[in-house]
Scaffold this motif. Sequence first.
Motif, PDB file in Angstrom:
ATOM      1  N   LEU A 183       0.823  -1.207   0.000  1.00 47.22           N
ATOM      2  CA  LEU A 183       0.000   0.000   0.000  1.00 47.22           C
ATOM      3  C   LEU A 183       0.859   1.260   0.000  1.00 47.22           C
ATOM      4  N   GLN A 184       2.019   1.186   0.630  1.00 45.09           N
ATOM      5  CA  GLN A 184       2.907   2.346   0.667  1.00 45.09           C
ATOM      6  C   GLN A 184       3.607   2.560  -0.675  1.00 45.09           C
ATOM      7  N   ARG A 185       3.939   1.462  -1.360  1.00 40.89           N
ATOM      8  CA  ARG A 185       4.834   1.551  -2.516  1.00 40.89           C
ATOM      9  C   ARG A 185       4.135   1.426  -3.862  1.00 40.89           C
ATOM     10  N   ASN A 186       3.057   0.671  -3.902  1.00 41.22           N
ATOM     11  CA  ASN A 186       2.479   0.282  -5.186  1.00 41.22           C
ATOM     12  C   ASN A 186       1.149   0.971  -5.447  1.00 41.22           C
ATOM     13  N   ILE A 202      -5.374  -3.895  -4.687  1.00 42.08           N
ATOM     14  CA  ILE A 202      -4.005  -3.392  -4.626  1.00 42.08           C
ATOM     15  C   ILE A 202      -3.130  -4.102  -5.648  1.00 42.08           C
ATOM     16  N   THR A 203      -1.951  -3.543  -5.887  1.00 38.53           N
ATOM     17  CA  THR A 203      -0.908  -4.226  -6.646  1.00 38.53           C
ATOM     18  C   THR A 203      -0.010  -4.925  -5.638  1.00 38.53           C
ATOM     19  N   ASP A 204       0.095  -6.253  -5.755  1.00 35.84           N
ATOM     20  CA  ASP A 204       0.840  -6.990  -4.742  1.00 35.84           C
ATOM     21  C   ASP A 204       2.332  -7.040  -5.065  1.00 35.84           C
ATOM     22  N   SER A 205       3.083  -7.702  -4.195  1.00 36.18           N
ATOM     23  CA  SER A 205       4.534  -7.748  -4.352  1.00 36.18           C
ATOM     24  C   SER A 205       4.976  -8.598  -5.527  1.00 36.18           C
ATOM     25  N   GLY A 207       3.846  -8.101  -8.482  1.00 38.42           N
ATOM     26  CA  GLY A 207       3.606  -7.298  -9.672  1.00 38.42           C
ATOM     27  C   GLY A 207       2.233  -7.494 -10.272  1.00 38.42           C
ATOM     28  N   LEU A 208       1.313  -8.074  -9.509  1.00 39.26           N
ATOM     29  CA  LEU A 208      -0.027  -8.407 -10.004  1.00 39.26           C
ATOM     30  C   LEU A 208      -1.097  -7.639  -9.237  1.00 39.26           C
ATOM     31  N   ILE A 209      -2.186  -7.350  -9.916  1.00 32.81           N
ATOM     32  CA  ILE A 209      -3.354  -6.755  -9.279  1.00 32.81           C
ATOM     33  C   ILE A 209      -4.083  -7.851  -8.509  1.00 32.81           C
ATOM     34  N   GLY A 210      -4.401  -7.587  -7.242  1.00 33.98           N
ATOM     35  CA  GLY A 210      -5.033  -8.639  -6.453  1.00 33.98           C
ATOM     36  C   GLY A 210      -5.734  -8.120  -5.226  1.00 33.98           C
ATOM     37  N   MET A 211      -6.254  -9.083  -4.445  1.00 35.52           N
ATOM     38  CA  MET A 211      -6.955  -8.811  -3.187  1.00 35.52           C
ATOM     39  C   MET A 211      -8.198  -7.966  -3.406  1.00 35.52           C
ATOM     40  N   LEU A 212      -8.844  -8.108  -4.555  1.00 39.41           N
ATOM     41  CA  LEU A 212     -10.067  -7.358  -4.852  1.00 39.41           C
ATOM     42  C   LEU A 212     -11.201  -7.822  -3.958  1.00 39.41           C
ATOM     43  N   TYR A 213     -11.917  -6.849  -3.385  1.00 37.14           N
ATOM     44  CA  TYR A 213     -13.084  -7.192  -2.572  1.00 37.14           C
ATOM     45  C   TYR A 213     -14.000  -5.983  -2.471  1.00 37.14           C
ATOM     46  N   SER A 214     -15.305  -6.262  -2.458  1.00 37.00           N
ATOM     47  CA  SER A 214     -16.296  -5.222  -2.148  1.00 37.00           C
ATOM     48  C   SER A 214     -17.268  -5.781  -1.114  1.00 37.00           C
ATOM     49  N   LEU A 215     -17.704  -4.942  -0.202  1.00 39.62           N
ATOM     50  CA  LEU A 215     -18.604  -5.377   0.859  1.00 39.62           C
ATOM     51  C   LEU A 215     -19.913  -5.908   0.287  1.00 39.62           C
ATOM     52  N   LEU A 226     -15.283  -0.593 -10.939  1.00 35.34           N
ATOM     53  CA  LEU A 226     -14.730   0.748 -10.811  1.00 35.34           C
ATOM     54  C   LEU A 226     -13.299   0.719 -10.276  1.00 35.34           C
ATOM     55  N   VAL A 227     -13.069  -0.016  -9.181  1.00 36.04           N
ATOM     56  CA  VAL A 227     -11.709  -0.041  -8.616  1.00 36.04           C
ATOM     57  C   VAL A 227     -10.745  -0.793  -9.532  1.00 36.04           C
ATOM     58  N   MET A 228     -11.241  -1.816 -10.224  1.00 31.86           N
ATOM     59  CA  MET A 228     -10.365  -2.527 -11.156  1.00 31.86           C
ATOM     60  C   MET A 228      -9.946  -1.616 -12.303  1.00 31.86           C
ATOM     61  N   HIS A 229     -10.894  -0.894 -12.879  1.00 32.86           N
ATOM     62  CA  HIS A 229     -10.547   0.010 -13.972  1.00 32.86           C
ATOM     63  C   HIS A 229      -9.608   1.124 -13.496  1.00 32.86           C
TER      64      HIS A 229
END
Length: 278
Positions: A183-186, A202-205, A207-215, A226-229
Amino acid sequence: MEYLFRPVENVLTLEPTLTKRLPASANIYNIMRLNQNCGNEQKWFTLQDPVEDDVWIIANFFRQDYGQIVAVSRPPNAQITPEVRSAFSNCEFLDWAESFMFACVDTTVSSMVSDISIREKGNCTEVHPCYLYIMEPKDALELKIPSGNYEVKPINNKEGLEFILKTWKYATEGSSDNVGKCLQRNVSAGVYVNNEIVAGVITDSHGLIGMLYSLNEVRGKGYGRLVMHQIIKESAANQLVPSCTVELRNGISMAFQEKIGLKIAADVDFVMYRKSGF
């Protein structure tokens, strides 16, 4: 002739080779781009001359939650010769007796790594088969981010960190350190409604987009898209190749990635060994 991995002092010398190997090399290409934010945490190695087309490229770093992380770029059409297998089996950058993850490696590498780990080293090893999805950066930059009664912004506060850790199904002991650094770097993206985060990615370590979640209470409002785009567009703007992985068994997620414009680029695996107490 003995094959040995050699350290790379200037990772940017690998950029031309990794660029030619896109899109299959998307994650390790992104790791290279993110390297400038990681200090000395990453180590890079090559097998063969780093300026040759047949060079094997390795990125190696450590995470408190999953241990040693290895990303591999295999030369196109390269076979697993006895010399290559021996180089991996006896490499100095990996302790096969400790927890490790080979992240987003192609299936040829995965087969070799899992066989070494299981048959040579005696490890109880997991293989998670996935698809690698990407969007071409030029297409990502053209995405339109609609406005509404919400705010889309990076996830960079304690609330955002807690949101990711509570909702990411693979979070474990030590994940707070890794997610906090990411979260600090990517690049990251969150949807905030009334100043509270309701969706994030987020972008993980790796180099991939991941950890997608919505309540659950906001599902169906398009916040996931929206967050993915947003993160896809920001990734491209930061000279990354927007990419993510989806497990083959997750048909819902695969349909979602394709719906928002990502396309399958390769078959990949995550190969993991978690050291246990027995």
